[in-house]
Scaffold this motif. Structure first.
Motif, PDB file in Angstrom:
ATOM      1  N   UNK A 167       0.833  -1.196   0.000  1.00 28.43           N
ATOM      2  CA  UNK A 167       0.000   0.000   0.000  1.00 28.43           C
ATOM      3  C   UNK A 167       0.870   1.249   0.000  1.00 28.43           C
ATOM      4  N   UNK A 168       1.924   1.207   0.826  1.00 29.36           N
ATOM      5  CA  UNK A 168       2.835   2.349   0.855  1.00 29.36           C
ATOM      6  C   UNK A 168       3.529   2.518  -0.497  1.00 29.36           C
ATOM      7  N   UNK A 169       3.869   1.375  -1.095  1.00 28.13           N
ATOM      8  CA  UNK A 169       4.516   1.410  -2.405  1.00 28.13           C
ATOM      9  C   UNK A 169       3.566   1.990  -3.459  1.00 28.13           C
ATOM     10  N   UNK A 170       2.301   1.537  -3.413  1.00 30.64           N
ATOM     11  CA  UNK A 170       1.312   2.062  -4.357  1.00 30.64           C
ATOM     12  C   UNK A 170       1.041   3.541  -4.096  1.00 30.64           C
ATOM     13  N   UNK A 171       1.021   3.899  -2.809  1.00 31.82           N
ATOM     14  CA  UNK A 171       0.819   5.309  -2.491  1.00 31.82           C
ATOM     15  C   UNK A 171       1.985   6.148  -3.009  1.00 31.82           C
ATOM     16  N   UNK A 172       3.193   5.583  -2.872  1.00 29.20           N
ATOM     17  CA  UNK A 172       4.358   6.288  -3.383  1.00 29.20           C
ATOM     18  C   UNK A 172       4.271   6.445  -4.902  1.00 29.20           C
ATOM     19  N   UNK A 173       3.838   5.348  -5.565  1.00 29.78           N
ATOM     20  CA  UNK A 173       3.661   5.416  -7.014  1.00 29.78           C
ATOM     21  C   UNK A 173       2.594   6.442  -7.380  1.00 29.78           C
ATOM     22  N   UNK A 174       1.484   6.423  -6.601  1.00 28.19           N
ATOM     23  CA  UNK A 174       0.421   7.397  -6.870  1.00 28.19           C
ATOM     24  C   UNK A 174       0.930   8.824  -6.690  1.00 28.19           C
ATOM     25  N   UNK A 175       1.747   9.017  -5.646  1.00 32.03           N
ATOM     26  CA  UNK A 175       2.314  10.356  -5.427  1.00 32.03           C
ATOM     27  C   UNK A 175       3.211  10.766  -6.592  1.00 32.03           C
ATOM     28  N   UNK A 176       3.998   9.791  -7.090  1.00 27.24           N
ATOM     29  CA  UNK A 176       4.861  10.090  -8.227  1.00 27.24           C
ATOM     30  C   UNK A 176       4.045  10.418  -9.478  1.00 27.24           C
ATOM     31  N   UNK A 177       2.916   9.692  -9.649  1.00 22.17           N
ATOM     32  CA  UNK A 177       2.055   9.974 -10.794  1.00 22.17           C
ATOM     33  C   UNK A 177       1.410  11.351 -10.681  1.00 22.17           C
ATOM     34  N   UNK A 178       1.073  11.742  -9.441  1.00 21.20           N
ATOM     35  CA  UNK A 178       0.532  13.092  -9.247  1.00 21.20           C
ATOM     36  C   UNK A 178       1.551  14.146  -9.663  1.00 21.20           C
ATOM     37  N   UNK A 179       2.815  13.908  -9.265  1.00 22.67           N
ATOM     38  CA  UNK A 179       3.869  14.837  -9.672  1.00 22.67           C
ATOM     39  C   UNK A 179       4.037  14.832 -11.189  1.00 22.67           C
ATOM     40  N   UNK A 180       3.965  13.614 -11.756  1.00 18.98           N
ATOM     41  CA  UNK A 180       4.107  13.509 -13.207  1.00 18.98           C
ATOM     42  C   UNK A 180       2.990  14.251 -13.923  1.00 18.98           C
ATOM     43  N   UNK A 181       1.768  14.195 -13.351  1.00 15.25           N
ATOM     44  CA  UNK A 181       0.636  14.876 -13.986  1.00 15.25           C
ATOM     45  C   UNK A 181       0.842  16.385 -13.990  1.00 15.25           C
TER      46      UNK A 181
END
Length: 448
Positions: A167-181
């Motif tokens: 979950x933390x890993x997915x959250x980290x990925x989601x955070x990275x995707x937010x930055x990417x967006x």
């Protein structure tokens, strides 16, 4: 004694017979000897406890009256020290107090009267041992259930930790995707590259290709002097060409294309079209999406998804095909055997006119020679030969490895006839076929 797993041991049930009268013991021996029991005998309580301490006893049949210690007291002692042993009182004394003591203190399974009925005694003994077996099996299964529950609890804790980590890993990925967006609002090209790297994180490091493909197509565009718009579209296509593989399993992502079975191969052939479909909703990347759709087309028309042929394949798709295959050949994603950079270029040169645009192949090889320090194929003095074409005086242009990765010869080694003969013999023994990159002696290179 007392181990619930004792029933798993292959042995005869141990039966201890205790009586002060030899005649009684003799009759019991005659009665029970034909049956599969390990018989032990004692004439008093001291002997009985000695047998219990040194032998495996499952059932005790004791007389009520014994020297030193009566039957109920002996059975009570055995109950305390060996609680899993089944106990039976054999008595000719009708005194109810004696029987009550045996029941309350010795917790006997049952009592039998003297003189006994042989069939009744045999039945009682068999039932007692069957009951004991069932009880021990119940204890064994109970212990097994407790152990499994403990293991399940441990696994559950481990699973919870993994879920939390994931979950933390997915959250980290989601955070990275937010930055990417956010970055995507300013530069689709930068966003495409970041997303590409995230996609590649699913692969082990040795099979991550996107960054290398992006850098290679940029080098190609720069060295070939292609315009900025073409370079931007091609770089975004390189970054996002495998986005259609996002729904694939990790196992499918890392399986070489030549090892895919029919169903997997159909899914593999669909990924360029799926990648295009995912990107066509974004207007700034639609040109790159079209390049992605056709980057697995073959020059001879045998590719996919549209079986385009020759010049009908967009130029950017033809360049992307060269770059993707060059990198994936080295990562073991096309063929099971991983190639070095020179071997991958030899493969591309071999299939020029079939898989690749023959007008682009030599230029691509020259770009790789300039851009990559480990490519020797662009050197006109370097030849790719089989072992039987080697000659003394030739110099290895790069390390020679066996198919299993073992280093055979270092780059710079000057070949002689014994060495060539050894290579031929080793190649034959392995059932392999080596491609040897050599520099010709100076006079031969000038003549060539």
């Amino acid at each position: 004694m007392g181990d619930p797993d004792v029933v798993t041991v292959s042995r005869l049930p141990g039966v201890l017979l205790v009586d002060a009268q030899d005649l009684v013991l003799q009759r019991l021996r005659q009665l029970l000897s034909p049956y599969p029991y390990a018989l032990h005998f004692a004439r008093d309580a001291i002997q009985a406890l000695h047998v219990m301490a040194h032998c495996e006893v499952d059932l005790v049949i004791s007389a009520a009256h014994l020297p030193q210690m009566d039957g109920p007291a002996l059975l009570a002692r055995i109950h305390q020290q060996y609680p899993d042993t089944t106990r039976i009182l054999l008595t000719g004394d009708p005194d109810p107090r004696l029987i009550a003591r045996a029941i309350n203190e010795g917790e006997i399974y049952r009592y039998l009267n003297k003189p006994w009925d042989d069939q009744e005694l045999l039945l009682a003994l068999r039932q007692a041992l069957d009951h004991q077996h069932a009880e021990r099996e119940r204890q064994r299964l109970g212990l097994l259930v407790r152990q499994q529950n403990t293991e399940l609890k441990a696994l559950n804790v481990q699973l919870q930790r993994r879920v939390a980590a994931r979950t933390a890993e997915l959250q980290q990925t989601a955070d990275m995707l937010d930055l990417a967006y956010e970055e995507l609002k300013h530069s689709y090209a930068t966003g495409a590259e970041l997303f590409s790297l995230l996609v590649n994180q699913r692969l082990p490091p040795a099979k991550q290709t996107n960054r290398r493909i992006i850098e290679l197509v940029r080098a190609y565009c720069t060295i070939q002097g292609l315009d900025a718009i073409f370079q931007r579209d091609l770089a975004m296509a390189a970054a996002l060409h495998n986005i259609g593989k996002l729904s694939w399993s990790d196992q499918l992502m890392t399986t070489p294309a030549d090892l895919l079975h029919h169903q997997q191969r159909e899914r593999y052939r669909a990924y360029p079209q799926q990648s295009e479909s995912l990107l066509m909703t974004l207007e700034p990347v639609q040109d790159a999406a079209r390049l992605i759709r056709h980057h697995q087309e073959h020059w001879d028309g045998t590719g996919f998804p549209d079986r385009l042929r020759g010049e009908a394949i967009p130029l950017g798709s033809r360049v992307l095909k060269l770059a993707v295959d060059f990198i994936e050949l080295q990562c073991g994603l096309i063929l099971e055997r991983r190639m070095n950079s020179d071997e991958a270029l030899v493969f591309i040169r071999k299939y020029a006119g079939r898989l690749y645009d023959p007008q682009l192949v030599e230029g691509f090889i020259q770009v790789c020679s300039v851009y990559l320090c480990d490519v020797t194929l662009g050197d006109p003095s370097v030849r790719v030969l089989g072992t039987r074409e080697l000659a003394p005086g030739m110099i290895l242009a790069r390390n020679l490895n066996a198919d299993n990765g073992m280093l055979l010869l270092n780059a710079g080694k000057v070949l002689n006839l014994p060495l060539v003969d050894k290579l031929i013999a080793f190649e034959t023994m392995e059932g392999a076929r080596y491609s040897v990159f050599v520099k010709l002696p100076r006079e031969e290179a000038v003549g060539a």
